[in-house]
Each structure stands twice: as C-alpha cells, then as structure tokens.
Design a protein around this motif. Structure first.
Motif, PDB file in Angstrom:
ATOM      1  N   HIS A   4       0.858  -1.107   0.006  1.00 39.25           N
ATOM      2  CA  HIS A   4      -0.099  -0.035  -0.004  1.00 39.25           C
ATOM      3  C   HIS A   4       0.982   1.253   0.121  1.00 39.25           C
ATOM      4  O   HIS A   4       1.963   1.291   0.616  1.00 39.25           O
ATOM      5  CB  HIS A   4      -0.900   0.119   1.175  1.00 39.25           C
ATOM      6  N   HIS A   5       0.495   2.365  -0.844  1.00 40.65           N
ATOM      7  CA  HIS A   5       1.178   3.395  -0.919  1.00 40.65           C
ATOM      8  C   HIS A   5       0.356   4.635  -0.237  1.00 40.65           C
ATOM      9  O   HIS A   5       0.974   5.935  -0.083  1.00 40.65           O
ATOM     10  CB  HIS A   5       1.696   3.911  -2.146  1.00 40.65           C
ATOM     11  N   THR A   6      -0.849   4.579   0.275  1.00 43.00           N
ATOM     12  CA  THR A   6      -1.677   5.420   0.769  1.00 43.00           C
ATOM     13  C   THR A   6      -2.335   5.163   1.911  1.00 43.00           C
ATOM     14  O   THR A   6      -2.532   3.596   2.085  1.00 43.00           O
ATOM     15  CB  THR A   6      -2.794   6.102  -0.099  1.00 43.00           C
ATOM     16  N   SER A  51       7.177  -0.862   7.080  1.00 46.57           N
ATOM     17  CA  SER A  51       6.892   0.598   6.609  1.00 46.57           C
ATOM     18  C   SER A  51       8.179   0.972   5.777  1.00 46.57           C
ATOM     19  O   SER A  51       9.307   0.389   6.420  1.00 46.57           O
ATOM     20  CB  SER A  51       6.432   1.563   7.589  1.00 46.57           C
ATOM     21  N   LEU A  72      12.952  -0.053  -3.639  1.00 40.36           N
ATOM     22  CA  LEU A  72      11.518  -0.544  -2.904  1.00 40.36           C
ATOM     23  C   LEU A  72      11.437  -2.043  -3.731  1.00 40.36           C
ATOM     24  O   LEU A  72      10.944  -2.986  -3.083  1.00 40.36           O
ATOM     25  CB  LEU A  72      10.693   0.517  -3.527  1.00 40.36           C
ATOM     26  N   ALA A  89       4.449   1.495   1.902  1.00 41.16           N
ATOM     27  CA  ALA A  89       5.491   2.559   1.197  1.00 41.16           C
ATOM     28  C   ALA A  89       4.951   3.889   0.734  1.00 41.16           C
ATOM     29  O   ALA A  89       4.736   3.983  -0.366  1.00 41.16           O
ATOM     30  CB  ALA A  89       6.452   1.637   0.007  1.00 41.16           C
ATOM     31  N   PRO A  90       4.853   4.854   1.686  1.00 39.33           N
ATOM     32  CA  PRO A  90       4.112   6.161   1.172  1.00 39.33           C
ATOM     33  C   PRO A  90       4.992   7.116   0.475  1.00 39.33           C
ATOM     34  O   PRO A  90       6.363   6.965   0.880  1.00 39.33           O
ATOM     35  CB  PRO A  90       3.542   6.822   2.436  1.00 39.33           C
ATOM     36  N   ASP A  91       4.713   7.949  -0.446  1.00 37.29           N
ATOM     37  CA  ASP A  91       5.742   8.885  -0.735  1.00 37.29           C
ATOM     38  C   ASP A  91       5.607  10.016   0.251  1.00 37.29           C
ATOM     39  O   ASP A  91       4.633  10.187   1.155  1.00 37.29           O
ATOM     40  CB  ASP A  91       5.204   9.462  -2.149  1.00 37.29           C
ATOM     41  N   THR A  94       2.102  11.539   0.656  1.00 36.48           N
ATOM     42  CA  THR A  94       1.012  11.029   1.569  1.00 36.48           C
ATOM     43  C   THR A  94       1.290  11.143   2.940  1.00 36.48           C
ATOM     44  O   THR A  94       0.556  11.227   3.748  1.00 36.48           O
ATOM     45  CB  THR A  94       1.112   9.522   0.996  1.00 36.48           C
TER      46      THR A  94
END
Length: 283
Positions: A4-6, A51, A72, A89-91, A94
């Motif tokens: 998930h990124h968000t 994370s 990643l 793995a958010p940016d 986010t």
C-alpha cells in the motif's frame, strides 16, 4: 503480501486482518539486520507490517537524504520471501500532505547528547515520523533494532510518556562474520574502509574490558579510545560508556548499573555507529 502507498486502503486492509498487529519501521534498502526484525515480528503472530519511508525530517541539510539508496522493488522481494504480510511505502505527499509543523520534541536530557549532539534535530525527526506511523498503523507491537541504541531508548520513553498502547520490541544487532554491525550505510565503504570498519567494534569491546578490569575514569577512557581510532584513520565523534537506560555517565565509584559502550565515527565517506551492552563483570 499486499503493498500500500496510501493510508486509507492500508487501514481498510488492516481492519480485516488478524491481531496482534506488528509494525517494523524502516527506511528501506533492506539487509539481513532488517530481515531479523521481520522474523521477530512474525514470531509474535498476527499481521506483520513493514513500512518503507526515507524520512526527510531526520536528515540534516549536509547529509545524504538525496542519495540515500531507495530500492523498493528489491526490498519488497526480500519482505515477501520472509512472509511479511503488508508493506506500507508512502511517498512524502502521502505522509506529509501539509508541512509537518507539529513535531515531537523528545527530552533534551536523552536526545541532545551523543547522536543528538552531532546531529541536532535528528531525534525530533525520528520521533515525529514514528509517532505518525504508529498512529496510522495502530500496532500492538513495534520492532526496532538495537544498533540505533539511543533511538530505541527515546522511542521507548516517548511511547511510555504518551501512554501509547504499543509494546516496543528490541532486536539484537546483526553482525557480519568479522563483527561489523550491519547497516545500509555500509555500502558507502570502499574496499580499504571495509577492512578497517571492524576497528570500531573492537574499540567497544576493548573499552568494556577495561571497565571490567576496574577503570572508572570515563572521560579518559573515551579520549584514549578516540585517539586509537584517530591514529588508524578514523574521524570519531564519540566512544563512551553510559548507563543503559538513562544514557548518562555512570558513577565513578560504588556499584555500577548495567552499562553500554556507544561509538560513532567516520571512516572514508561512511559514518558508522555501534554499541555493546554489558553488565559489570560480564562484558
């Protein structure tokens, strides 16, 4: 394994997964030390969440935020092989959709010494991102490595003082066969520096042995250890004996509490940190 990124999809997935929920916060570029954290998390049962986020807030302007290795795809392959359940793995947009003007300020007595002295603001950045990740994932347990010894103690204190319902689990330092503590920044070592890199751990062991033999002149012990490293081509920041929980200097006489020797020094382009816990008489 789900990635998930968000935040909203992550929370929806977590709501349907088994407890306990165990978080392993990392900045990626995973090595065997990180994978040991995942294994310890898996041993607790439930759902393991790793994370991956390179946190700008804990880098000083002259440090390696821009060049810090971001791997990643390779990281996710390693996590999947270890049986990790979820990767978050958010940016930056986010995790910090607005400027992060609210920050966690740790106790200066614990955070402005050692690493905090040489990297001012570092632990504010660490505590802020860890607090945010804990709020997002809401784990029952979070696993951290003991190589970042001061960071571990600060996070323990933060969780305690905010009465957060999470148990902090510590994983012993993972080392190469020659004693070098595993670190993502070890890749900055060229062949010559890699051969010399074990000297830092050797100085920790030597200092612990000197304490066992009766030395209590803490300042002189640090000076001597740093001089030995300097002669061998290092640029040491500190190598010092402290009480394990408070990280303050031990008493000069009387009974000694459990101790830790902590060191940070630069060899070539790499800055390495390491530590060694010991009880008096049993280094």
């Amino acid at each position: 394994m789900q990635i998930h990124h968000t935040i909203a999809p992550l929370r929806a997935t977590l709501a349907a997964r088994a407890q306990p929920r165990v978080l392993v916060p990392t900045m990626g570029n995973l090595h065997e030390g990180h994978l040991a954290l995942i294994r310890q998390a898996k041993a607790l049962g439930g759902t393991t969440v790793a994370s991956i986020f390179v946190n700008r807030l804990q880098f000083l302007p002259h440090e390696d935020f821009a060049t810090y290795p971001r791997t990643l795809q390779e990281d996710c392959a390693k996590l999947q092989a270890e049986g990790c359940d979820i990767v978050f793995a958010p940016d930056e947009q986010t995790l910090y959709p607005d400027p992060q003007t609210f920050r966690i300020q740790p106790d200066p007595a614990l955070a402005d010494i050692l690493e905090g002295h040489f990297r001012p603001g570092f632990f504010t950045g660490v505590c802020t991102v860890v607090m945010k990740l804990l709020q997002i994932v809401q784990p029952s347990h979070a696993v951290f490595g003991q190589k970042d010894y001061q960071q571990l103690e600060i996070i323990r204190r933060m969780v305690q003082q905010f009465a957060m319902p999470v148990q902090i689990i510590a994983t012993p330092i993972q080392r190469a066969s020659d004693g070098l503590a595993l670190s993502s920044r070890n890749q900055y070592l060229d062949a010559s520096a890699r051969q010399q890199a074990t000297q830092l751990h050797a100085e920790l062991v030597r200092t612990a042995q000197l304490v066992q033999q009766g030395r209590r002149d803490w300042s002189a012990l640090q000076t001597e250890a740093m001089q030995r490293l300097t002669i061998q081509g290092w640029q040491p920041d500190y190598l010092t004996v402290r009480e394990q929980r408070s990280l303050q200097e031990p008493p000069a006489d009387g009974a000694l509490p459990p101790l830790v020797v902590l060191g940070a020094a630069r060899i070539g382009t790499a800055r390495l940190i390491d530590n060694l816990e010991f009880d008096f008489g049993r280094p």
